[in-house]
Scaffold this motif. Structure first.
Motif, PDB file in Angstrom:
ATOM      1  N   LYS A   1      12.241  47.417  19.702  1.00  0.00           N
ATOM      2  CA  LYS A   1      11.351  47.353  20.908  1.00  0.00           C
ATOM      3  C   LYS A   1      10.007  46.265  20.676  1.00  0.00           C
ATOM      4  N   GLY A   2       9.909  45.532  19.532  1.00  0.00           N
ATOM      5  CA  GLY A   2       9.118  44.391  19.258  1.00  0.00           C
ATOM      6  C   GLY A   2       7.725  45.099  18.744  1.00  0.00           C
ATOM      7  N   VAL A   3       6.672  44.391  18.929  1.00  0.00           N
ATOM      8  CA  VAL A   3       5.383  44.757  18.686  1.00  0.00           C
ATOM      9  C   VAL A   3       4.946  45.766  19.596  1.00  0.00           C
ATOM     10  N   ARG A   4       4.329  47.017  19.230  1.00  0.00           N
ATOM     11  CA  ARG A   4       3.744  47.834  20.078  1.00  0.00           C
ATOM     12  C   ARG A   4       2.049  47.528  20.061  1.00  0.00           C
ATOM     13  N   VAL A   5       1.650  47.302  21.207  1.00  0.00           N
ATOM     14  CA  VAL A   5       0.287  46.821  21.177  1.00  0.00           C
ATOM     15  C   VAL A   5      -0.675  48.134  21.132  1.00  0.00           C
ATOM     16  N   SER A   6      -0.069  49.158  21.512  1.00  0.00           N
ATOM     17  CA  SER A   6      -0.920  50.542  21.387  1.00  0.00           C
ATOM     18  C   SER A   6      -0.274  51.433  20.535  1.00  0.00           C
ATOM     19  N   ALA A   7      -0.890  51.884  19.472  1.00  0.00           N
ATOM     20  CA  ALA A   7      -0.494  52.880  18.692  1.00  0.00           C
ATOM     21  C   ALA A   7      -1.499  53.818  18.189  1.00  0.00           C
ATOM     22  N   VAL A   8      -1.194  54.988  17.596  1.00  0.00           N
ATOM     23  CA  VAL A   8      -2.015  55.792  17.009  1.00  0.00           C
ATOM     24  C   VAL A   8      -2.357  55.841  15.512  1.00  0.00           C
ATOM     25  N   LEU A   9      -3.165  55.556  15.130  1.00  0.00           N
ATOM     26  CA  LEU A   9      -3.815  55.307  13.590  1.00  0.00           C
ATOM     27  C   LEU A   9      -3.306  56.738  12.797  1.00  0.00           C
ATOM     28  N   GLU A  10      -2.695  56.105  11.654  1.00  0.00           N
ATOM     29  CA  GLU A  10      -2.293  57.300  10.850  1.00  0.00           C
ATOM     30  C   GLU A  10      -3.514  58.215  10.224  1.00  0.00           C
ATOM     31  N   THR A  11      -4.398  57.223   9.818  1.00  0.00           N
ATOM     32  CA  THR A  11      -5.716  57.887   9.462  1.00  0.00           C
ATOM     33  C   THR A  11      -6.933  58.084  10.476  1.00  0.00           C
ATOM     34  N   PRO A  12      -7.771  58.866  10.296  1.00  0.00           N
ATOM     35  CA  PRO A  12      -8.851  59.128  11.236  1.00  0.00           C
ATOM     36  C   PRO A  12      -9.638  57.786  11.317  1.00  0.00           C
ATOM     37  N   TYR A  13     -10.250  57.184  12.281  1.00  0.00           N
ATOM     38  CA  TYR A  13     -10.989  56.102  12.558  1.00  0.00           C
ATOM     39  C   TYR A  13     -12.539  56.546  12.157  1.00  0.00           C
ATOM     40  N   ARG A  14     -13.124  56.113  11.106  1.00  0.00           N
ATOM     41  CA  ARG A  14     -14.521  56.400  10.746  1.00  0.00           C
ATOM     42  C   ARG A  14     -15.174  55.301   9.999  1.00  0.00           C
ATOM     43  N   ALA A  15     -16.526  55.238  10.101  1.00  0.00           N
ATOM     44  CA  ALA A  15     -17.328  54.338   9.538  1.00  0.00           C
ATOM     45  C   ALA A  15     -17.150  54.689   7.709  1.00  0.00           C
ATOM     46  N   GLU A  16     -17.439  53.393   7.094  1.00  0.00           N
ATOM     47  CA  GLU A  16     -17.310  53.852   5.437  1.00  0.00           C
ATOM     48  C   GLU A  16     -18.652  53.091   4.996  1.00  0.00           C
ATOM     49  N   ARG A  17     -19.371  53.690   4.246  1.00  0.00           N
ATOM     50  CA  ARG A  17     -20.543  53.110   3.695  1.00  0.00           C
ATOM     51  C   ARG A  17     -20.263  52.672   2.331  1.00  0.00           C
ATOM     52  N   ARG A  18     -20.265  51.498   2.005  1.00  0.00           N
ATOM     53  CA  ARG A  18     -19.656  50.741   0.470  1.00  0.00           C
ATOM     54  C   ARG A  18     -21.140  50.520   0.061  1.00  0.00           C
ATOM     55  N   GLY A  19     -21.729  51.195  -0.801  1.00  0.00           N
ATOM     56  CA  GLY A  19     -23.049  51.053  -1.560  1.00  0.00           C
ATOM     57  C   GLY A  19     -22.755  49.842  -2.639  1.00  0.00           C
ATOM     58  N   THR A  20     -21.673  49.646  -3.195  1.00  0.00           N
ATOM     59  CA  THR A  20     -21.426  48.529  -4.224  1.00  0.00           C
ATOM     60  C   THR A  20     -20.815  47.427  -3.735  1.00  0.00           C
ATOM     61  N   GLY A  21     -20.516  46.952  -2.520  1.00  0.00           N
ATOM     62  CA  GLY A  21     -20.046  45.872  -1.926  1.00  0.00           C
ATOM     63  C   GLY A  21     -20.829  45.018  -1.060  1.00  0.00           C
ATOM     64  N   MET A  22     -20.680  43.602  -0.989  1.00  0.00           N
ATOM     65  CA  MET A  22     -21.308  42.938  -0.425  1.00  0.00           C
ATOM     66  C   MET A  22     -20.249  42.118   0.808  1.00  0.00           C
ATOM     67  N   ILE A  23     -20.624  41.730   2.036  1.00  0.00           N
ATOM     68  CA  ILE A  23     -19.705  41.246   2.975  1.00  0.00           C
ATOM     69  C   ILE A  23     -20.763  39.972   3.335  1.00  0.00           C
ATOM     70  N   PHE A  24     -20.307  38.723   3.794  1.00  0.00           N
ATOM     71  CA  PHE A  24     -21.021  37.707   4.200  1.00  0.00           C
ATOM     72  C   PHE A  24     -20.328  36.996   5.471  1.00  0.00           C
TER      73      PHE A  24
END
Length: 226
Positions: A1-24
């Motif tokens: 069937k090839g790539v499915r552009v729409s699929a249900v996530l296996e894990t719930p989508y939520r925000a994650e607060r990372r108090g010990t990580g940095m991103i630039f």
């Protein structure tokens, strides 16, 4: 069937607060009109993580070409635009590379800023802050960490910081060359010239700052020039 552009996530989508990580993000250059601060390319190495055992990052401060990260229980220096090459004897040779954030180097001493980033004040190459959990006031300078509360005021700060419930307001008075720390309704001043706590101040501001060698404090919505 090839790539499915729409699929249900296996894990719930939520925000994650990372108090010990940095991103630039991407670079910003006003002269050439480049503004990539809204770009976060996952394909590139754009994250830097600290050991979570030292608690969350409470304060970030850029000093010269390094980044100071103050966690709850530890202080770190993160090399910017360079990395550290460790020799067999443990010494460090700093090398230039394309890393935005390089090696994380801890400062000697088991002190942090607890959860009081408002106590941080910087002047020149010295930074001052409190460690409420350990009942100490700290100076971070070129020679590393110094517990300045031990200069004749150990018991005072241990008792005051232990019982403090509000914000610990720290500021630097450039005119008097002193670090002022407000705990509760009392404010105490540390002066480098005498290498000790020189006086207790008669005012307890909600915030204070130095600007163009003038010291300003704020109380009940009013500004005061000292």
């Amino acid at each position: 069937k090839g790539v499915r552009v729409s699929a249900v996530l296996e894990t719930p989508y939520r925000a994650e607060r990372r108090g010990t990580g940095m991103i630039f993000s991407g670079i910003f250059n006003s002269r050439s009109g480049v503004n990539n601060t809204n770009q976060f390319l996952i394909a590139e190495d754009i994250t830097q993580d600290l050991n979570p055992i030292y608690g969350s990052i409470q304060k970030l401060h850029a000093r010269d070409t390094d980044l100071i990260a103050l966690c709850e229980d530890k202080c770190f220096r993160i090399l910017a635009d360079k990395d550290a090459l460790f020799n067999a004897d443990g010494s460090i040779n700093v090398t230039s590379n394309r890393n935005v954030l390089g090696q994380t180097i801890p400062y000697v001493g088991e002190f942090g800023i607890s959860k009081n980033p408002e106590s941080f004040a910087m002047y020149g190459f010295r930074a001052y802050f409190t460690d409420k959990a350990r009942g100490a006031v700290i100076r971070l300078s070129r020679d590393g960490i110094t517990e300045i509360s031990s200069k004749g005021m150990t018991d005072y700060f241990e008792d005051k910081l232990k019982s403090a419930t509000g914000d610990l307001i720290g500021s630097y008075d450039e005119q008097a060359s002193s670090y002022n720390i407000k705990i509760g309704n009392e404010q105490t001043s540390f002066k480098e010239g005498v290498d000790g706590w020189s006086t207790r101040l008669s005012y307890a501001p909600e915030f204070a700052i130095s600007l163009n060698n003038d010291y300003y404090s704020f109380k009940d919505g009013e500004i005061w020039e000292h």
